[in-house]
Design an enzyme around this catalytic site. Structure first.
Site, PDB file in Angstrom:
ATOM      1  N   ALA A  71       0.866  -1.178   0.000  1.00  0.00           N
ATOM      2  CA  ALA A  71       0.000   0.000   0.000  1.00  0.00           C
ATOM      3  C   ALA A  71       0.905   1.229   0.000  1.00  0.00           C
ATOM      4  O   ALA A  71       2.057   1.166   0.440  1.00  0.00           O
ATOM      5  CB  ALA A  71      -0.898  -0.017   1.228  1.00  0.00           C
ATOM      6  N   GLY A 116       0.600  -5.111   0.871  1.00  0.00           N
ATOM      7  CA  GLY A 116      -0.613  -5.170   0.049  1.00  0.00           C
ATOM      8  C   GLY A 116      -0.368  -5.822  -1.309  1.00  0.00           C
ATOM      9  O   GLY A 116      -1.302  -6.351  -1.925  1.00  0.00           O
ATOM     10  N   GLU A 119      -0.589  -9.450  -0.689  1.00  0.00           N
ATOM     11  CA  GLU A 119      -2.012  -9.729  -0.418  1.00  0.00           C
ATOM     12  C   GLU A 119      -2.835  -9.729  -1.709  1.00  0.00           C
ATOM     13  O   GLU A 119      -3.707 -10.579  -1.898  1.00  0.00           O
ATOM     14  CB  GLU A 119      -2.560  -8.683   0.564  1.00  0.00           C
ATOM     15  CG  GLU A 119      -1.910  -8.790   1.937  1.00  0.00           C
ATOM     16  CD  GLU A 119      -2.298  -7.632   2.848  1.00  0.00           C
ATOM     17  OE1 GLU A 119      -1.878  -6.494   2.568  1.00  0.00           O
ATOM     18  OE2 GLU A 119      -3.026  -7.865   3.816  1.00  0.00           O
ATOM     19  N   GLU A 139       4.683  -5.148   7.063  1.00  0.00           N
ATOM     20  CA  GLU A 139       3.875  -4.105   7.721  1.00  0.00           C
ATOM     21  C   GLU A 139       4.298  -3.804   9.159  1.00  0.00           C
ATOM     22  O   GLU A 139       4.249  -2.663   9.600  1.00  0.00           O
ATOM     23  CB  GLU A 139       2.383  -4.498   7.724  1.00  0.00           C
ATOM     24  CG  GLU A 139       1.706  -4.427   6.364  1.00  0.00           C
ATOM     25  CD  GLU A 139       1.757  -5.729   5.595  1.00  0.00           C
ATOM     26  OE1 GLU A 139       2.616  -6.582   5.900  1.00  0.00           O
ATOM     27  OE2 GLU A 139       0.944  -5.898   4.687  1.00  0.00           O
TER      28      GLU A 139
HETATM   29  N1  CO8 Z   1       4.542   3.186  -0.854  1.00  0.00           N
HETATM   30  C1  CO8 Z   1       4.962   4.349  -1.391  1.00  0.00           C
HETATM   31  N2  CO8 Z   1       6.153   4.498  -2.035  1.00  0.00           N
HETATM   32  C2  CO8 Z   1       6.937   3.409  -2.105  1.00  0.00           C
HETATM   33  C3  CO8 Z   1       6.573   2.171  -1.560  1.00  0.00           C
HETATM   34  C4  CO8 Z   1       5.299   2.076  -0.913  1.00  0.00           C
HETATM   35  N3  CO8 Z   1       4.829   0.925  -0.394  1.00  0.00           N
HETATM   36  N4  CO8 Z   1       7.564   1.289  -1.787  1.00  0.00           N
HETATM   37  C5  CO8 Z   1       8.524   1.972  -2.438  1.00  0.00           C
HETATM   38  N5  CO8 Z   1       8.161   3.244  -2.637  1.00  0.00           N
HETATM   39  C6  CO8 Z   1       8.899   4.297  -3.305  1.00  0.00           C
HETATM   40  C7  CO8 Z   1      10.074   4.764  -2.461  1.00  0.00           C
HETATM   41  O1  CO8 Z   1       9.653   5.701  -1.499  1.00  0.00           O
HETATM   42  C8  CO8 Z   1      10.977   5.343  -3.516  1.00  0.00           C
HETATM   43  O2  CO8 Z   1      10.510   6.622  -3.847  1.00  0.00           O
HETATM   44  P1  CO8 Z   1      11.572   7.838  -4.095  1.00  0.00           P
HETATM   45  O3  CO8 Z   1      12.373   7.388  -5.298  1.00  0.00           O
HETATM   46  O4  CO8 Z   1      10.675   9.002  -4.369  1.00  0.00           O
HETATM   47  O5  CO8 Z   1      12.395   7.928  -2.861  1.00  0.00           O
HETATM   48  C9  CO8 Z   1      10.752   4.447  -4.716  1.00  0.00           C
HETATM   49  O6  CO8 Z   1       9.507   3.770  -4.484  1.00  0.00           O
HETATM   50  C10 CO8 Z   1      11.811   3.383  -4.887  1.00  0.00           C
HETATM   51  O7  CO8 Z   1      11.950   2.700  -3.668  1.00  0.00           O
HETATM   52  P2  CO8 Z   1      13.373   2.519  -2.921  1.00  0.00           P
HETATM   53  O8  CO8 Z   1      14.283   3.638  -3.251  1.00  0.00           O
HETATM   54  O9  CO8 Z   1      13.073   2.265  -1.484  1.00  0.00           O
HETATM   55  O10 CO8 Z   1      13.887   1.198  -3.656  1.00  0.00           O
HETATM   56  P3  CO8 Z   1      14.849   0.082  -3.052  1.00  0.00           P
HETATM   57  O11 CO8 Z   1      15.215  -0.809  -4.193  1.00  0.00           O
HETATM   58  O12 CO8 Z   1      15.946   0.682  -2.266  1.00  0.00           O
HETATM   59  O13 CO8 Z   1      13.916  -0.746  -2.012  1.00  0.00           O
HETATM   60  C11 CO8 Z   1      11.906  -1.846  -1.318  1.00  0.00           C
HETATM   61  C12 CO8 Z   1      12.807  -1.462  -2.507  1.00  0.00           C
HETATM   62  C13 CO8 Z   1      12.632  -2.862  -0.421  1.00  0.00           C
HETATM   63  C14 CO8 Z   1      10.652  -2.501  -1.902  1.00  0.00           C
HETATM   64  C15 CO8 Z   1      11.553  -0.580  -0.486  1.00  0.00           C
HETATM   65  O14 CO8 Z   1      11.077   0.402  -1.373  1.00  0.00           O
HETATM   66  C16 CO8 Z   1      10.531  -0.803   0.570  1.00  0.00           C
HETATM   67  O15 CO8 Z   1      10.841  -1.337   1.616  1.00  0.00           O
HETATM   68  N6  CO8 Z   1       9.262  -0.391   0.292  1.00  0.00           N
HETATM   69  C17 CO8 Z   1       8.210  -0.471   1.247  1.00  0.00           C
HETATM   70  C18 CO8 Z   1       7.692  -1.901   1.356  1.00  0.00           C
HETATM   71  C19 CO8 Z   1       6.624  -1.994   2.410  1.00  0.00           C
HETATM   72  O16 CO8 Z   1       6.841  -1.758   3.587  1.00  0.00           O
HETATM   73  N7  CO8 Z   1       5.399  -2.387   1.981  1.00  0.00           N
HETATM   74  C20 CO8 Z   1       4.290  -2.553   2.862  1.00  0.00           C
HETATM   75  C21 CO8 Z   1       3.495  -1.297   2.958  1.00  0.00           C
HETATM   76  S1  CO8 Z   1       2.188  -1.423   4.156  1.00  0.00           S
HETATM   77  C22 CO8 Z   1       0.990  -2.318   3.371  1.00  0.00           C
HETATM   78  O17 CO8 Z   1       1.116  -2.740   2.255  1.00  0.00           O
HETATM   79  C23 CO8 Z   1      -0.268  -2.540   4.162  1.00  0.00           C
HETATM   80  C24 CO8 Z   1      -1.374  -3.101   3.268  1.00  0.00           C
HETATM   81  C25 CO8 Z   1      -2.690  -3.079   3.941  1.00  0.00           C
HETATM   82  C26 CO8 Z   1      -3.182  -1.693   4.159  1.00  0.00           C
HETATM   83  C27 CO8 Z   1      -4.450  -1.721   4.915  1.00  0.00           C
HETATM   84  C28 CO8 Z   1      -5.098  -0.360   5.037  1.00  0.00           C
HETATM   85  C29 CO8 Z   1      -4.953   0.297   6.366  1.00  0.00           C
END
Ligand code: CO8
Length: 267
Positions: A71, A116, A119, A139
């Protein structure tokens, strides 16, 4: 066979014959799911795709890096509890609806399928993954829990010990495509470069079979999770009997005996 493309802000939706491909197109955010993406997915799947024509939906993420990295964390930062409930319900309604569609939905996972994203993939009927895919539920590292069904579907798929490990260790443990396959999370895993051709192969195999039979198989297998074996077997027997009232079975049985092609993929 005509190719059709429909315009959305965050999706690319292409239909070719009986197959629709929906690409979540936010590669700069690793295809993270925000509210608008969820609305567009609902619209694309339930309003734009013709259920009479489309038999298989392939869901994928733009670029080479991510299916969906979860998400949208930026959007979630500003949510209050009520909005979070609405967001979780929206995601859950979408994932539940995918499971009850008559079409087969395939998640093509080439990279990150986190939170997400994992999921969403788990709500699809088949997950076909590259060996470079990374599945995980990070998460808890954000002080959150899954909200689109992760605690429920992951536990059902891989069992409690692995589900709790993934859910409690968060980003410390992600599963490669091969590990995910071994654990029963994904249907097939292939070399990264072979992912597209494997998905094409699976799609054409599905299309060669009776469409109504496929819809019934999906329904019965999905219902199996929520039924006693006795109730499920009874439901299967009725559905088997119903096949014999349909033209589709007559076509399939006769084609076998006449050594001809039933032509299900030409409908
Ligand atoms: N949301 C928003 N932006 C994201 C997300 C995300 N989930 N994942 C990555 N991005 C963005 C980064 O912020 C970055 O943006 P910018 O270039 O502007 O800084 C760009 O994508 C590239 O990401 P990275 O530079 O971090 O790339 P890396 O190769 O270094 O890392 C990863 C890749 C490991 C995937 C890393 O981006 C990461 O850890 N992302 C987050 C993953 C995460 O925690 N996902 C779970 C989110 S919570 C969720 O999904 C809950 C679902 C249920 C919700 C229920 C409703 C309440």
């Amino acid at each position: 066979m005509t190719n059709e493309t429909q315009d959305f802000e965050h999706l690319i939706v292409e239909s070719k014959g009986a197959v629709a491909t929906i690409t979540i197109n936010r590669p700069k955010q690793l295809n993270a799911l925000n509210e608008e993406v969820l609305f567009e997915l609902e619209e694309a799947i339930f309003e734009h795709l013709d259920p009479e024509t489309i038999r298989v939906i392939v869901l994928c993420g733009a670029g080479d890096k991510a299916f969906v990295a979860g998400a949208d964390i930026e959007e979630m930062r500003d949510l209050g509890p009520e909005q979070a409930l609405a967001f979780a319900r929206q995601g859950q309604a979408l994932t539940r609806a995918l499971e009850t569609l008559p079409q087969i939905v395939i998640a093509k996972v080439q990279g990150f399928a986190l939170g997400g994203g994992c999921e969403l993939a788990m709500a699809c009927d088949l997950i076909i993954a590259s060996e470079k895919a990374k599945f995980g539920q990070p998460e808890v590292g954000l002080g959150l829990i899954p909200g689109f069904g992760g605690t429920q579907r992951l536990t059902r798929r891989v069992g409690l010990p692995v589900a709790l490990d993934l859910l409690c260790t968060g980003k410390q443990r992600t599963l490669s495509g091969s590990e995910a396959f071994t654990l029963g999370l994904v249907s097939r895993v292939v070399h990264h470069d072979a992912l597209d051709s494997e998905v094409d192969k699976v799609v054409s195999a599905i299309l060669k079979n009776g469409p109504e039979a496929i819809g019934e198989v999906k329904r019965l297998c999905r219902e199996a999770y929520n039924m006693t074996l006795e109730a499920g077997l009874s439901s299967e027997a009725s559905a088997f009997s119903n096949c014999f009232a349909r033209e589709e079975a007559q076509i399939g049985l006769s084609a076998f005996l006449n050594k001809t092609d039933p032509g299900f993929d030409k409908v």
